[in-house]
Scaffold this motif. Sequence first.
Motif, PDB file in Angstrom:
ATOM      1  N   ILE A  39       0.840  -1.200   0.000  1.00  0.00           N
ATOM      2  CA  ILE A  39       0.000   0.000   0.000  1.00  0.00           C
ATOM      3  C   ILE A  39       0.875   1.250   0.000  1.00  0.00           C
ATOM      4  N   VAL A  40       1.921   1.246   0.827  1.00  0.00           N
ATOM      5  CA  VAL A  40       2.828   2.398   0.859  1.00  0.00           C
ATOM      6  C   VAL A  40       3.468   2.589  -0.510  1.00  0.00           C
ATOM      7  N   ARG A  41       3.954   1.504  -1.092  1.00  0.00           N
ATOM      8  CA  ARG A  41       4.606   1.589  -2.400  1.00  0.00           C
ATOM      9  C   ARG A  41       3.657   2.143  -3.463  1.00  0.00           C
ATOM     10  N   SER A  42       2.438   1.626  -3.529  1.00  0.00           N
ATOM     11  CA  SER A  42       1.507   2.083  -4.562  1.00  0.00           C
ATOM     12  C   SER A  42       1.111   3.542  -4.338  1.00  0.00           C
ATOM     13  N   THR A  43       1.019   3.944  -3.090  1.00  0.00           N
ATOM     14  CA  THR A  43       0.673   5.339  -2.784  1.00  0.00           C
ATOM     15  C   THR A  43       1.794   6.285  -3.203  1.00  0.00           C
ATOM     16  N   VAL A  44       3.027   5.935  -2.847  1.00  0.00           N
ATOM     17  CA  VAL A  44       4.171   6.766  -3.235  1.00  0.00           C
ATOM     18  C   VAL A  44       4.279   6.828  -4.750  1.00  0.00           C
ATOM     19  N   GLU A  45       4.097   5.710  -5.399  1.00  0.00           N
ATOM     20  CA  GLU A  45       4.194   5.659  -6.864  1.00  0.00           C
ATOM     21  C   GLU A  45       3.126   6.533  -7.517  1.00  0.00           C
ATOM     22  N   SER A  46       1.919   6.506  -6.971  1.00  0.00           N
ATOM     23  CA  SER A  46       0.830   7.323  -7.516  1.00  0.00           C
ATOM     24  C   SER A  46       1.156   8.810  -7.433  1.00  0.00           C
ATOM     25  N   HIS A  47       1.671   9.244  -6.288  1.00  0.00           N
ATOM     26  CA  HIS A  47       2.038  10.652  -6.127  1.00  0.00           C
ATOM     27  C   HIS A  47       3.264  10.998  -6.974  1.00  0.00           C
ATOM     28  N   PHE A  48       4.208  10.066  -7.051  1.00  0.00           N
ATOM     29  CA  PHE A  48       5.431  10.270  -7.834  1.00  0.00           C
ATOM     30  C   PHE A  48       5.102  10.448  -9.313  1.00  0.00           C
ATOM     31  N   ASN A  49       4.167   9.670  -9.814  1.00  0.00           N
ATOM     32  CA  ASN A  49       3.801   9.756 -11.231  1.00  0.00           C
ATOM     33  C   ASN A  49       3.198  11.123 -11.567  1.00  0.00           C
ATOM     34  N   LYS A  50       2.566  11.750 -10.616  1.00  0.00           N
ATOM     35  CA  LYS A  50       2.004  13.083 -10.820  1.00  0.00           C
ATOM     36  C   LYS A  50       3.061  14.169 -10.633  1.00  0.00           C
ATOM     37  N   ASP A  51       4.010  13.924  -9.733  1.00  0.00           N
ATOM     38  CA  ASP A  51       5.036  14.919  -9.414  1.00  0.00           C
ATOM     39  C   ASP A  51       6.292  14.223  -8.904  1.00  0.00           C
ATOM     40  N   PRO A  52       7.261  13.941  -9.778  1.00  0.00           N
ATOM     41  CA  PRO A  52       8.484  13.236  -9.372  1.00  0.00           C
ATOM     42  C   PRO A  52       9.292  13.971  -8.300  1.00  0.00           C
ATOM     43  N   THR A  53       9.086  15.283  -8.152  1.00  0.00           N
ATOM     44  CA  THR A  53       9.853  16.017  -7.136  1.00  0.00           C
ATOM     45  C   THR A  53       9.401  15.675  -5.718  1.00  0.00           C
ATOM     46  N   ILE A  54       8.343  14.864  -5.606  1.00  0.00           N
ATOM     47  CA  ILE A  54       7.911  14.441  -4.272  1.00  0.00           C
ATOM     48  C   ILE A  54       8.916  13.457  -3.676  1.00  0.00           C
ATOM     49  N   ALA A  55       9.714  12.799  -4.520  1.00  0.00           N
ATOM     50  CA  ALA A  55      10.675  11.793  -4.043  1.00  0.00           C
ATOM     51  C   ALA A  55      11.691  12.387  -3.076  1.00  0.00           C
ATOM     52  N   PRO A  56      12.433  13.435  -3.468  1.00  0.00           N
ATOM     53  CA  PRO A  56      13.368  14.016  -2.500  1.00  0.00           C
ATOM     54  C   PRO A  56      12.644  14.611  -1.293  1.00  0.00           C
ATOM     55  N   GLY A  57      11.399  15.042  -1.489  1.00  0.00           N
ATOM     56  CA  GLY A  57      10.635  15.573  -0.364  1.00  0.00           C
ATOM     57  C   GLY A  57      10.408  14.520   0.699  1.00  0.00           C
ATOM     58  N   LEU A  58      10.052  13.305   0.289  1.00  0.00           N
ATOM     59  CA  LEU A  58       9.820  12.218   1.240  1.00  0.00           C
ATOM     60  C   LEU A  58      11.114  11.778   1.914  1.00  0.00           C
ATOM     61  N   LEU A  59      12.187  11.768   1.157  1.00  0.00           N
ATOM     62  CA  LEU A  59      13.484  11.380   1.710  1.00  0.00           C
ATOM     63  C   LEU A  59      13.929  12.384   2.770  1.00  0.00           C
ATOM     64  N   ARG A  60      13.764  13.667   2.476  1.00  0.00           N
ATOM     65  CA  ARG A  60      14.133  14.717   3.431  1.00  0.00           C
ATOM     66  C   ARG A  60      13.224  14.683   4.662  1.00  0.00           C
ATOM     67  N   LEU A  61      11.955  14.387   4.452  1.00  0.00           N
ATOM     68  CA  LEU A  61      11.011  14.320   5.555  1.00  0.00           C
ATOM     69  C   LEU A  61      11.423  13.242   6.557  1.00  0.00           C
ATOM     70  N   HIS A  62      11.836  12.100   6.052  1.00  0.00           N
ATOM     71  CA  HIS A  62      12.282  11.001   6.921  1.00  0.00           C
ATOM     72  C   HIS A  62      13.562  11.388   7.652  1.00  0.00           C
ATOM     73  N   PHE A  63      14.495  12.006   6.944  1.00  0.00           N
ATOM     74  CA  PHE A  63      15.761  12.434   7.557  1.00  0.00           C
ATOM     75  C   PHE A  63      15.490  13.405   8.698  1.00  0.00           C
ATOM     76  N   SER A 241      22.073  15.388 -13.247  1.00  0.00           N
ATOM     77  CA  SER A 241      20.934  14.454 -13.346  1.00  0.00           C
ATOM     78  C   SER A 241      20.061  14.610 -12.102  1.00  0.00           C
ATOM     79  N   PRO A 242      19.381  15.753 -11.989  1.00  0.00           N
ATOM     80  CA  PRO A 242      18.654  16.094 -10.768  1.00  0.00           C
ATOM     81  C   PRO A 242      17.484  15.191 -10.420  1.00  0.00           C
ATOM     82  N   ALA A 243      16.996  14.410 -11.368  1.00  0.00           N
ATOM     83  CA  ALA A 243      15.853  13.539 -11.099  1.00  0.00           C
ATOM     84  C   ALA A 243      16.257  12.079 -10.962  1.00  0.00           C
ATOM     85  N   LYS A 244      17.559  11.800 -11.101  1.00  0.00           N
ATOM     86  CA  LYS A 244      18.025  10.414 -11.062  1.00  0.00           C
ATOM     87  C   LYS A 244      18.951  10.195  -9.872  1.00  0.00           C
ATOM     88  N   PHE A 245      18.695   9.128  -9.139  1.00  0.00           N
ATOM     89  CA  PHE A 245      19.496   8.816  -7.957  1.00  0.00           C
ATOM     90  C   PHE A 245      20.776   8.101  -8.395  1.00  0.00           C
TER      91      PHE A 245
END
Length: 323
Positions: A39-63, A241-245
Amino acid sequence: MNAILLSFLIMFMMITLAVIQAQLRNGFYSSSCPSAEAIVRSTVESHFNKDPTIAPGLLRLHFHDCFVQGCDGSILIAGSSAERNAVQNIGLRGFEVIDDAKSQIEATCPGVVSCADILALAARDAVHLSDGPSWLVPTGRRDGRISSSTQSSNMPSPLDSVSVQKQKFSAKGLDDHDLVTLLGAHTIGQTDCRFFSYRLYNFTTTGNADPTINQSFLELLQAQCPKNGDGLRKVALDKDSPAKFDVSYFKNVRDGSGVLESDQRLWEDAGTKSVVQNYAGNIRGILGLRFEFEFPKAMIKLSSIEVKIGSEGEIRKVCSKFN
């Protein structure tokens, strides 16, 4: 005596961390809520597909969550005096993703999965969706019952010297290798011009630019952040490559193209420089694969900081408020 005491404290912290990591475990919800991670994976993926910049946001939030009172979801609490409203947490994003995942999980497994675990899982999934590594996230954290903006003063700052960064990470049981590895998360994400423009025009009040900035990169940054321009304008922390880890962040630091002063200073300290050098190498070479191996290890270590387990804390019904 001080040296002996320090050695004892470090040893105690390492033992404590090992005990906590042993109590967190992979597949903690395999029986109680087997669909939680999906469920977590599908939720993150759904938001990511709409806005890929949410990825670093979630990583920073956890940090940011883990650095204050440990990884207990305290950053998720809403309120004027809550942790998320500290000046150090300006610009944090991704709260709605965690809330979305939590509401779906509660509908399936009420009162079972902690917000702290959802955040740790979401950070992993955000990295993987950005072409980064994936890893097994030990779970079993419980949510904290305290969230105060006054307790965020120990958060790392882009103005910190390497020695101060080392002290702040060491206080959380993280070594110099962890420091550099975790800062590699800046390979995705952005920052505001206001957090580094002093390096471009009036470094140390000299009226000149920071001499460690590569000249061509300086011109690029000055074009993106004009003098007296919009301080809220966003600039990528990794120009290549700002969007690629990947490992291009380390290559940039090596070449004088670190955006934040705290990033660029890693090249001036002997201990951190050697780690940057090891990761930089050829972007598509074997050293890049090494970063993909080391980053998950550092994240698991980060995610184990001062966690609440067993009967400690609570399992929130809603991530933004205490039960």
